[in-house]
Design a protein around this motif. Structure first.
Motif, PDB file in Angstrom:
ATOM      1  N   GLU A  58     -16.432  54.273  60.616  1.00  0.00           N
ATOM      2  CA  GLU A  58     -17.698  53.430  60.535  1.00  0.00           C
ATOM      3  C   GLU A  58     -17.201  52.013  59.867  1.00  0.00           C
ATOM      4  N   LYS A  59     -16.338  52.008  58.996  1.00  0.00           N
ATOM      5  CA  LYS A  59     -16.199  50.528  58.336  1.00  0.00           C
ATOM      6  C   LYS A  59     -15.334  49.474  58.956  1.00  0.00           C
ATOM      7  N   SER A  76      -9.593  54.099  61.295  1.00  0.00           N
ATOM      8  CA  SER A  76     -10.397  55.226  60.979  1.00  0.00           C
ATOM      9  C   SER A  76      -9.626  55.648  59.595  1.00  0.00           C
ATOM     10  N   ASN A 118     -13.537  59.110  59.239  1.00  0.00           N
ATOM     11  CA  ASN A 118     -14.664  58.061  58.957  1.00  0.00           C
ATOM     12  C   ASN A 118     -14.277  56.720  59.692  1.00  0.00           C
TER      13      ASN A 118
END
Length: 153
Positions: A29-30, A35, A27
């Motif tokens: 996205e944040k 990641s 992930n």
């Protein structure tokens, strides 16, 4: 590159945990350069925040994840020098030479996760590692400073 053999010091093995994991998901996205990767093997699962500008992995790849109490091949402590910067160690060859991604951090929390399972939380300057698994596998860990070493297999 093969991994240098871990040596024993007065406090036992330098290698606290050495596991092979399959990467399940990533992930990104944040945060811009971080990641969160997740992976598992039959005994342990993990979530690890990595700087993906420095080290990239993909779902389905296999990594070796090691936690060590020292980078010195003779197993002796390097904590005082490591706090100043582990890259400045006087050693010409260290455990880090056999790995692609190395961080230094602190194990800061443990929780029970069932009858024979525990959770360990480690921070590497804000990049977090969460391990959950068999108490038998994770009992070598305690509240201390550790090195994280990762390489693809």
């Amino acid at each position: 590159m093969s991994r240098p053999a871990a040596a024993s010091g007065p406090s036992g093995d330098a290698i606290l945990l050495s596991e092979t994991f399959s990467i399940n998901s990533i992930n990104a996205e944040k945060y811009d350069r971080v990641s969160r990767i997740t992976g598992s093997n039959p005994d342990v699962k993990f979530h690890l925040d990595i700087n993906h500008d420095l080290y990239t992995v993909a779902p389905g790849e296999t990594i070796e994840l090691v936690l060590a109490s020292t980078l010195k091949l003779d197993g002796s402590s390097d904590i005082e020098k490591a706090r100043a910067g582990w890259r400045d160690l006087d050693e010409t060859t260290t455990l880090a030479d056999g790995y692609d991604y190395v961080c230094y951090g602190k194990i800061y929390r443990f929780e029970e996760a069932g009858v024979d399972s525990i959770k360990a939380f480690i921070s590497f300057g804000g990049l977090l590692l969460y391990l959950e698994g068999s108490a038998k596998k994770l009992t070598t860990l305690k509240h201390e400073y550790v090195y994280l070493l990762v390489k693809k297999i």
